[in-house]
Design an enzyme around this catalytic site. Sequence first.
Site, PDB file in Angstrom:
ATOM      1  N   SER A  15      -4.446 -12.282  -8.454  1.00  0.00           N
ATOM      2  CA  SER A  15      -3.993 -10.910  -8.701  1.00  0.00           C
ATOM      3  C   SER A  15      -2.788 -10.839  -9.628  1.00  0.00           C
ATOM      4  CB  SER A  15      -3.654 -10.221  -7.381  1.00  0.00           C
ATOM      5  OG  SER A  15      -2.666 -10.951  -6.669  1.00  0.00           O
ATOM      6  N   GLU A 185       6.397   9.229  -5.488  1.00  0.00           N
ATOM      7  CA  GLU A 185       6.744   8.856  -6.867  1.00  0.00           C
ATOM      8  C   GLU A 185       5.517   8.681  -7.743  1.00  0.00           C
ATOM      9  OE1 GLU A 185       9.313   5.412  -9.270  1.00  0.00           O
ATOM     10  OE2 GLU A 185       9.416   5.548  -7.080  1.00  0.00           O
ATOM     11  N   HIS A 198       3.189  -8.292  -6.228  1.00  0.00           N
ATOM     12  CA  HIS A 198       2.543  -7.756  -7.432  1.00  0.00           C
ATOM     13  C   HIS A 198       3.533  -7.031  -8.341  1.00  0.00           C
ATOM     14  CE1 HIS A 198      -0.826  -8.031  -4.431  1.00  0.00           C
ATOM     15  NE2 HIS A 198      -1.246  -8.784  -5.431  1.00  0.00           N
TER      16      HIS A 198
END
Length: 260
Positions: A15, A185, A198
Amino acid sequence: MTVRATRRVFLAGDSSVTSRQRSFAPMAGWGQALPLFIQGAEIVNCARAGASSRSFVERGRLAWILREARPGDLVLFSFGLIDMKPGRGRHTEPFKEYQSFLRGCVDGARDRGAHPVLVTSHERRVFDAQGNLRRLLGVYPLAMKEIAAEKCVPLIDLNEWSVRWWRRAGPQGTREIFLYLATGEHPNYPQGVADNTHLREAGAIECARFVAAEMRERAMLEPGCFADLERTRSPEDGVEWLDDHIFEELTRIRTLEVVE
């Protein structure tokens, strides 16, 4: 007159490397940002979230790359973040199965006439109570370096570079690098998110810049293939996300059945 085919750069990893779908933005892998800096070669990002060196091989993802690769193509391998996790089907011991799978990746690429490159994984964002960065990847980067030396394979040490950056940025500054979002947000994360693994696009861009700069320094591609390495880039001027249906289709087709 024979027209020379465009060289390709295949990316095999987890990832931290993969190109994310739009529904995951602003999460991004560094492979997703690599086309900002390499524009004279085709980037084929085959990295997948949740992939270890073991699962990438055993689920037929490496087999697809080896079928498609042509002599002269590059294949970048970056694993470790998932290999370290417990669980059947993914975990590898660093100086046992991990190194064995990396050897297979290197040998497979070379058998196709392609050029393997090993890239250590960037570090996670975990600080202790005193603000010191913890190196949770442990000896996996060292295990990869051993294979690079054993096989005479170029190695890009993204791990060591990232550690220096994370330390400079500190616990607060790294929130701008990793996927930290407050409630409301971003529409993809309405409840907010605090992700220490990540990257968001700004982090992915700088990791991609480092990888591309190392590739240029070692002449892995012709000089004209590289662009904008010295230019400041913002997340707004380049990183693209895949439509979800395209992401799912690429995941489906870039896998071959592995025959035991």
